[in-house]
Design a protein around this motif. Structure first.
Motif, PDB file in Angstrom:
ATOM      1  N   ARG A 102       0.833  -1.196   0.000  1.00  0.00           N
ATOM      2  CA  ARG A 102       0.000   0.000   0.000  1.00  0.00           C
ATOM      3  C   ARG A 102       0.875   1.257   0.000  1.00  0.00           C
ATOM      4  O   ARG A 102       1.584   1.510  -0.965  1.00  0.00           O
ATOM      5  N   PHE A 103       0.876   2.038   1.082  1.00  0.00           N
ATOM      6  CA  PHE A 103       1.639   3.287   1.130  1.00  0.00           C
ATOM      7  C   PHE A 103       3.001   3.139   1.807  1.00  0.00           C
ATOM      8  O   PHE A 103       3.741   4.103   1.920  1.00  0.00           O
ATOM      9  N   GLU A 104       3.330   1.943   2.284  1.00  0.00           N
ATOM     10  CA  GLU A 104       4.514   1.762   3.108  1.00  0.00           C
ATOM     11  C   GLU A 104       5.539   0.875   2.419  1.00  0.00           C
ATOM     12  O   GLU A 104       5.187  -0.015   1.645  1.00  0.00           O
ATOM     13  N   THR A 128       9.722  -1.019   2.915  1.00  0.00           N
ATOM     14  CA  THR A 128      10.891  -1.323   3.736  1.00  0.00           C
ATOM     15  C   THR A 128      12.094  -1.521   2.824  1.00  0.00           C
ATOM     16  O   THR A 128      11.961  -1.945   1.670  1.00  0.00           O
ATOM     17  N   ALA A 152       5.108   5.058  -4.086  1.00  0.00           N
ATOM     18  CA  ALA A 152       5.832   4.343  -3.034  1.00  0.00           C
ATOM     19  C   ALA A 152       6.875   3.406  -3.634  1.00  0.00           C
ATOM     20  O   ALA A 152       8.018   3.339  -3.164  1.00  0.00           O
ATOM     21  N   LEU A 162      12.167   1.933   7.224  1.00  0.00           N
ATOM     22  CA  LEU A 162      10.741   1.919   6.937  1.00  0.00           C
ATOM     23  C   LEU A 162      10.317   3.311   6.478  1.00  0.00           C
ATOM     24  O   LEU A 162      10.647   4.314   7.125  1.00  0.00           O
ATOM     25  N   ASN A 171       6.971   5.633   5.034  1.00  0.00           N
ATOM     26  CA  ASN A 171       5.520   5.717   4.911  1.00  0.00           C
ATOM     27  C   ASN A 171       5.188   6.941   4.066  1.00  0.00           C
ATOM     28  O   ASN A 171       5.403   8.070   4.488  1.00  0.00           O
ATOM     29  N   LEU A 229       2.262   7.875   3.179  1.00  0.00           N
ATOM     30  CA  LEU A 229       0.984   8.486   3.539  1.00  0.00           C
ATOM     31  C   LEU A 229       1.184   9.669   4.475  1.00  0.00           C
ATOM     32  O   LEU A 229       0.567  10.722   4.303  1.00  0.00           O
ATOM     33  N   ASP A 230       2.074   9.517   5.482  1.00  0.00           N
ATOM     34  CA  ASP A 230       2.319  10.630   6.401  1.00  0.00           C
ATOM     35  C   ASP A 230       3.732  11.198   6.276  1.00  0.00           C
ATOM     36  O   ASP A 230       4.115  12.091   7.034  1.00  0.00           O
ATOM     37  N   SER A 269       6.602   9.835   6.948  1.00  0.00           N
ATOM     38  CA  SER A 269       7.527   9.470   8.020  1.00  0.00           C
ATOM     39  C   SER A 269       8.551   8.446   7.539  1.00  0.00           C
ATOM     40  O   SER A 269       8.342   7.727   6.562  1.00  0.00           O
TER      41      SER A 269
END
Length: 227
Positions: A117-119, A121, A160, A189, A191, A193-194, A196
């Motif tokens: 999804r949005f994340e 590694t 992403a 990691l 993200n 979406l935010d 981070s």
């Protein structure tokens, strides 16, 4: 795929001497939002051949080899051998474990990324440095992990995979240039979406059967590259 396209573009642009592409798939319309080496004209074509044609336009002098077929436990070591650095741009745990184990056995650094999804590694696995992939997923098999973690388990945010693929190219070039530092002991990691990002230490598990077995092998050779 979505990780391999930006990684290959940046490695080619950097003037990498030799690049081998491995993929058994064909370009599909649903790929185009995240696999930016391809256009509508390539739909239906083998991905490795379409990608190689595009990359040769960018850097005609690069030595490009293609393997149109799946990575398997039977051919993984042969595909890994003879390469300084390996990139894992796959979308399933079956392929990740096969490629990881081949790289560990042959002492080749593996730059591995995964997106859900949005994340995403990012890991660099090097034999004898930090924990291995089996340390991260202790006691879990690819069969258990694939249904919930691969791309088929949910939509992937196109940017992403772009970000993580570029990070893979950066870490690969750093390995070749001897600038990797402590990255092989960490998991990063990201993200989207935010916005981070988090870096955590990746420790070897004392009870990991793979790490214990690899400790008995000769140390891996230093990465060599020519001008």
């Amino acid at each position: 795929g979505g990780l391999g396209c930006p990684a290959a573009l940046y490695l080619t642009g950097a003037g990498i001497g030799h690049l081998t592409l491995v993929d058994g798939g064909h370009v599909e319309l649903s790929n185009l939002h995240r696999q930016l080496l391809f256009t509508l004209a390539e739909v239906g074509a083998p991905k490795v051949l379409a990608a190689a044609a595009r990359l040769r336009l960018q850097h005609p002098a690069i030595e490009l080899k293609t393997h149109h077929g799946d990575l398997t436990a039977t051919n993984a070591r042969a595909l890994v051998a003879g390469h300084d650095v390996i990139l894992d741009c796959t979308d399933n745990f079956t392929s990740r474990f096969i490629l990881h184990d081949a790289c560990q056995a042959l002492g080749r650094p593996l730059v591995s990324a995964a997106v859900h999804r949005f994340e995403g590694t990012l890991d660099i696995f090097q034999r004898g440095t930090g924990g291995c992939l089996h340390c991260l997923w202790a006691g879990r098999t690819a069969t258990e992990l694939d249904p919930q973690e691969n791309c088929a388990g949910g939509p992937v945010f196109g940017p992403a995979v772009g970000v993580l693929g570029v990070m893979q190219a950066a870490e690969t070039l750093k390995l070749i240039l001897g600038l990797a530092g402590t990255a092989a002991q960490q998991t990063r990691l990201v993200n989207l979406l935010d916005g981070s990002a988090l870096t955590i230490e990746r420790l070897a598990r004392p009870d990991c059967p793979v790490c214990r077995r690899l400790e008995q092998l000769p140390p891996p050779a230093t990465v060599q590259h020519s001008e």
